[in-house]
Design an enzyme around this catalytic site. Structure first.
Site, mmCIF file in Angstrom:
data_model
loop_
_atom_site.group_PDB
_atom_site.id
_atom_site.type_symbol
_atom_site.label_atom_id
_atom_site.label_comp_id
_atom_site.label_asym_id
_atom_site.label_seq_id
_atom_site.Cartn_x
_atom_site.Cartn_y
_atom_site.Cartn_z
ATOM 1 N N GLY A 1 0.823 -1.207 0.000
ATOM 2 C CA GLY A 1 0.000 0.000 0.000
ATOM 3 C C GLY A 1 0.851 1.247 0.000
ATOM 4 O O GLY A 1 2.064 1.170 -0.186
ATOM 5 N N ASN A 2 0.217 2.395 0.191
ATOM 6 C CA ASN A 2 0.980 3.644 0.257
ATOM 7 C C ASN A 2 0.336 4.598 1.258
ATOM 8 O O ASN A 2 -0.702 4.278 1.842
ATOM 9 C CB ASN A 2 1.116 4.270 -1.134
ATOM 10 C CG ASN A 2 -0.229 4.640 -1.722
ATOM 11 O OD1 ASN A 2 -0.911 5.523 -1.221
ATOM 12 N ND2 ASN A 2 -0.633 3.921 -2.771
ATOM 13 N N ARG A 3 0.951 5.769 1.430
ATOM 14 C CA ARG A 3 0.568 6.662 2.532
ATOM 15 C C ARG A 3 -0.519 7.671 2.173
ATOM 16 O O ARG A 3 -0.806 8.565 2.968
ATOM 17 C CB ARG A 3 1.812 7.436 3.005
ATOM 18 C CG ARG A 3 2.823 6.568 3.715
ATOM 19 C CD ARG A 3 4.149 7.303 3.863
ATOM 20 N NE ARG A 3 4.006 8.576 4.541
ATOM 21 C CZ ARG A 3 4.903 9.555 4.475
ATOM 22 N NH1 ARG A 3 5.985 9.404 3.747
ATOM 23 N NH2 ARG A 3 4.712 10.690 5.122
#
Ligand code: CTP
Length: 416
Positions: A220-222
């Site tokens: 995933g990412n932020r």
């Protein structure tokens, strides 16, 4: 969430909160509190039916003003004309089917309906009722009439209704109604400019996609989704029909927005492509993962006893922005991308962004310089909006709402 206050002669923006007789009237107390706590001068005008749900003392105590439903109180002050004339904003929440019908037909049989006829400021209505009443052709016709006249009617939310049933008809989150009103107030009363996206369908993507590795893990990412949500809110305040394709975002649904929840980039691609077929504009504010695991393990991946780490083979995800820009089902539609860039030996942030704009084939590219990890998850943003026509608009550090409006300004100008 704070609202920019618009100064008036009294120093405080004057808001009329109309409340009609539905069970959601109790939620209007929260809308009222948000206005008063952010320095707005609020006059509450309930209908007689609204007082069956929440009594006049509550409205008077929370607003600090006397409350009346009829035109016969304090007649010497001509309240049926004065309240509407002096308002900077009228918001009706909840607006019942009956109230919408009266407003659409110009009836004036109590203080609220009189106020709606005398108001020349922006008017926002937040309907709430059972799904059948909302979907009835009579109600839909009345809503269309009000929208044609420049009233901002916020579509009700979907969810649990008064009884055990669920469906479209819920009053949106009071904080989100307040946010739309704040946007409308901040943009002022200039007709035509105010609802410049009325009749337009826009699609916004937000959040970060997740690519599953096994039953408990993902890549995933932020991305927090805040910029996409700000774009959706701003578009509602400008009169658009908004579809928000949201990936893994922990924020309340913006008022009046159709939210489609997705998890992975492939899901997001399908949802965006489906919504884009009827869209005048698509804004890809999301951070879709560029890669996904080739294999999804059906069982939790275990540690090897020899201490080695597993290798995960990845494959590329579809590039949604490039696909939407290349296959425009609606001629003249506007496609907007975002780019979080850091400069390198091959070029500056803007050089790389210009190349990306051309590569993706979009009309506008909103460029964030993230060299020092700026922007992620914050309330503020700063960006340059590049156009395929060679234009560049610098948007200095401001709230994500301000950047959202600058983006919609450019989109609206392109849509003509
Ligand atoms: N985007 C997309 N589909 C993807 C990846 C990104 O639609 N699979 C969109 C993003 O929503 C954003 C824009 O493309 O609007 C740019 O994202 P970015 O990650 O900067 O683009 P990439 O093509 O992945 O470029 P880079 O190689 O620099 O990471």
């Amino acid at each position: 969430m704070t609202t920019p206050a618009v100064p008036t002669e009294s120093g405080r923006p004057r808001v009329v909160l109309g409340v009609s007789g539905g069970i959601a009237a109790y939620k209007a107390c929260e809308v009222l509190r948000r206005f008063t706590e952010s320095a707005h001068d609020v006059t509450v005008v309930p209908t007689a039916a609204a007082l069956e749900f929440v009594g006049a003392p509550t409205w008077a105590a929370l607003s600090g003003h006397p409350v009346s439903t009829e035109v016969w109180d304090e007649v010497h002050q001509v309240p049926h004309v004065r309240i509407g004339q002096e308002a900077d904003l009228v918001v009706v929440a909840p607006a019942t089917a009956d109230l919408l019908a009266k407003a659409a037909h110009g009836l004036a049989d109590d203080l609220l309906t009189n106020t709606l006829l005398t108001a020349r400021c922006p008017v926002v209505m937040a309907p709430a009722m059972h799904t059948e009443m909302w979907e009835h052709p009579a109600t839909q016709h009345n809503v269309a009439t009000l929208r044609e006249r420049g009233v901002l009617v916020i579509d009700p939310a979907e969810g649990r209704l008064t009884g055990a049933d669920t469906g479209r008809g819920r009053l949106p989150d009071p904080a989100e109604i307040f946010a739309v009103c704040g946007d409308v107030l901040a943009r002022g009363a200039g007709d035509g400019v105010r609802l410049d996206l009325a009749g337009r369908h826009v699609v916004v993507s937000a959040g970060g996609t997740r690519e599953r590795l096994d039953p408990v893990r993902y890549l995933g990412n932020r991305s927090s989704g805040r910029q996409g949500y700000a774009l959706a809110r701003a578009a509602v305040a400008r009169g658009a029909e908004v579809t928000l394709v949201s990936a893994n975002v922990a924020l309340p649904d913006p008022a009046g927005v159709k939210v489609v929840r997705v998890e992975s980039t492939a899901d997001m691609r399908d949802a965006v492509v489906a919504a884009a077929s009827s869209a005048d504009a698509v804004v890809m504010a999301a951070a879709p993962a560029d890669f996904r695991p080739v294999n999804l393990s059906a069982v939790k991946i275990k540690k090897d006893l020899d201490g080695s780490a597993p290798s995960i083979e990845l494959e590329q995800n579809p590039d949604i922005l490039a696909e939407i820009a290349a296959d425009r089902t609606r001629p003249g539609s506007v496609v907007v991308g975002f780019a979080a860039e850091t400069g390198d030996d091959t070029g500056s942030v803007l050089d790389l962004a210009r190349a990306k704009l051309a590569r993706k084939g979009c009309d506008l590219l909103v460029v964030n310089d993230v060299s020092e990890g700026k922007v992620f998850g914050q309330e503020h943003n700063e960006a340059v909006i590049l156009g395929s026509d060679g234009s560049a608009l610098d948007v200095p550090r401001a709230t994500k709402s301000v950047l959202a409006h600058r983006i919609w300004d450019r989109v609206a100008a392109r849509l003509g």
